[in-house]
Design a protein around this motif. Structure first.
Motif, PDB file in Angstrom:
ATOM      1  N   LEU A   1      44.426  36.864  39.743  1.00  0.00           N
ATOM      2  CA  LEU A   1      45.614  37.463  39.147  1.00  0.00           C
ATOM      3  C   LEU A   1      45.195  38.724  38.413  1.00  0.00           C
ATOM      4  O   LEU A   1      44.014  38.961  38.183  1.00  0.00           O
ATOM      5  CB  LEU A   1      46.267  36.481  38.168  1.00  0.00           C
ATOM      6  CG  LEU A   1      46.548  35.075  38.703  1.00  0.00           C
ATOM      7  CD1 LEU A   1      46.970  34.153  37.571  1.00  0.00           C
ATOM      8  CD2 LEU A   1      47.611  35.135  39.777  1.00  0.00           C
ATOM      9  N   ARG A   2      46.162  39.528  38.004  1.00  0.00           N
ATOM     10  CA  ARG A   2      45.853  40.754  37.263  1.00  0.00           C
ATOM     11  C   ARG A   2      46.714  40.823  36.021  1.00  0.00           C
ATOM     12  O   ARG A   2      47.881  40.472  36.037  1.00  0.00           O
ATOM     13  CB  ARG A   2      46.134  41.990  38.114  1.00  0.00           C
ATOM     14  CG  ARG A   2      45.384  42.057  39.427  1.00  0.00           C
ATOM     15  CD  ARG A   2      43.901  42.284  39.264  1.00  0.00           C
ATOM     16  NE  ARG A   2      43.570  43.584  38.789  1.00  0.00           N
ATOM     17  CZ  ARG A   2      43.350  44.639  39.553  1.00  0.00           C
ATOM     18  NH1 ARG A   2      43.444  44.541  40.842  1.00  0.00           N
ATOM     19  NH2 ARG A   2      43.039  45.793  39.018  1.00  0.00           N
ATOM     20  N   ASP A   3      46.110  41.281  34.925  1.00  0.00           N
ATOM     21  CA  ASP A   3      46.823  41.587  33.692  1.00  0.00           C
ATOM     22  C   ASP A   3      46.331  42.956  33.262  1.00  0.00           C
ATOM     23  O   ASP A   3      45.292  43.064  32.621  1.00  0.00           O
ATOM     24  CB  ASP A   3      46.548  40.532  32.619  1.00  0.00           C
ATOM     25  CG  ASP A   3      47.361  40.779  31.354  1.00  0.00           C
ATOM     26  OD1 ASP A   3      48.313  41.576  31.407  1.00  0.00           O
ATOM     27  OD2 ASP A   3      47.038  40.173  30.320  1.00  0.00           O
ATOM     28  N   GLY A   4      47.027  43.988  33.681  1.00  0.00           N
ATOM     29  CA  GLY A   4      46.528  45.337  33.447  1.00  0.00           C
ATOM     30  C   GLY A   4      45.287  45.566  34.285  1.00  0.00           C
ATOM     31  O   GLY A   4      45.259  45.266  35.472  1.00  0.00           O
TER      32      GLY A   4
ATOM     33  N   ILE B   1      42.176  38.054  36.200  1.00  0.00           N
ATOM     34  CA  ILE B   1      42.257  36.699  35.675  1.00  0.00           C
ATOM     35  C   ILE B   1      42.003  35.757  36.840  1.00  0.00           C
ATOM     36  O   ILE B   1      42.657  35.853  37.884  1.00  0.00           O
ATOM     37  CB  ILE B   1      43.637  36.408  35.052  1.00  0.00           C
ATOM     38  CG1 ILE B   1      43.903  37.350  33.880  1.00  0.00           C
ATOM     39  CG2 ILE B   1      43.729  34.943  34.618  1.00  0.00           C
ATOM     40  CD1 ILE B   1      45.318  37.280  33.341  1.00  0.00           C
TER      41      ILE B   1
ATOM     42  N   THR C   1      41.962  29.063  33.361  1.00  0.00           N
ATOM     43  CA  THR C   1      42.025  30.497  33.637  1.00  0.00           C
ATOM     44  C   THR C   1      40.944  31.191  32.837  1.00  0.00           C
ATOM     45  O   THR C   1      40.545  30.723  31.767  1.00  0.00           O
ATOM     46  CB  THR C   1      43.397  31.113  33.280  1.00  0.00           C
ATOM     47  OG1 THR C   1      43.655  30.922  31.895  1.00  0.00           O
ATOM     48  CG2 THR C   1      44.513  30.515  34.117  1.00  0.00           C
TER      49      THR C   1
ATOM     50  N   GLU D   1      40.111  35.306  31.796  1.00  0.00           N
ATOM     51  CA  GLU D   1      40.305  36.750  31.828  1.00  0.00           C
ATOM     52  C   GLU D   1      38.933  37.355  31.597  1.00  0.00           C
ATOM     53  O   GLU D   1      38.265  37.030  30.619  1.00  0.00           O
ATOM     54  CB  GLU D   1      41.270  37.179  30.732  1.00  0.00           C
ATOM     55  CG  GLU D   1      41.538  38.665  30.724  1.00  0.00           C
ATOM     56  CD  GLU D   1      42.488  39.076  29.617  1.00  0.00           C
ATOM     57  OE1 GLU D   1      42.475  40.274  29.288  1.00  0.00           O
ATOM     58  OE2 GLU D   1      43.211  38.226  29.079  1.00  0.00           O
TER      59      GLU D   1
END
Length: 167
Positions: A7-10, A14, A108, A110
């Motif tokens: 996944l991506r957060d900015g 993740i 998860t 990050e």
């Protein structure tokens, strides 16, 4: 085996893992937050006085020549969720009842872009130990698979730390 979902957060990736465990949520909570129980599956020995928001913890690599890493508890909601740091990375465990019995465990992390394949391979191995009490696949084969998947999206991937031998 349950592969990581990227996944991506900015700018930070993740990793997300989901495992269905046969134990009750309370039993799984103990397995994933009791420092003594964690030694059977978690990659470090965690030193912590008490799990609570703001508490400091230390990650010790007892079997490797790696300096301890600092951490801090960010979220503490037993027996549902805990979130804490591992140096610059953030790890969370979420537990929910599985409608078919047992517990759904979601991990998860990050982390930095170049460590995604390395850490995904490591978490896969750790979660095998949590679920099956042994690893179902070598770290190297997992790393090769994750590197192939992640490099087009995240760029070059780091291998294991210098002081770690893997198979």
């Amino acid at each position: 085996m349950s592969d990581a979902t990227l996944l991506r957060d900015g700018d930070r990736p993740i990793l997300r893992f989901e495992r269905h465990l046969p134990q009750s949520r309370d039993d799984v909570w103990r397995m994933v937050t009791d420092p003594h129980e964690m030694t059977s599956w978690f990659p470090t020995r965690i030193e912590i006085d008490e799990w609570k928001v703001g508490a400091s913890l230390t990650h010790h690599f007892d079997e490797h020549d790696i300096d301890p890493l600092p951490g801090r508890v960010i979220e503490w909601d037993p027996p549902h969720r805990v979130r804490f740091t591992w140096a610059e990375d953030t790890i969370s465990f979420e537990l929910s009842p599985d409608p078919t019995g047992g517990t759904i465990f979601v991990l998860t992390e990050e982390l930095g872009r170049s460590r995604a394949a390395r850490n995904a391979a490591g978490w896969d191995s750790c979660l095998d130990r949590l679920e099956f009490a042994h690893e179902a696949e070598t770290w190297t084969s997992r790393f090769d698979r994750y590197s192939t998947a992640f490099e087009p999206v995240l760029g070059p991937q780091e291998g294991p730390p210098e002081n770690i031998q893997v198979s």
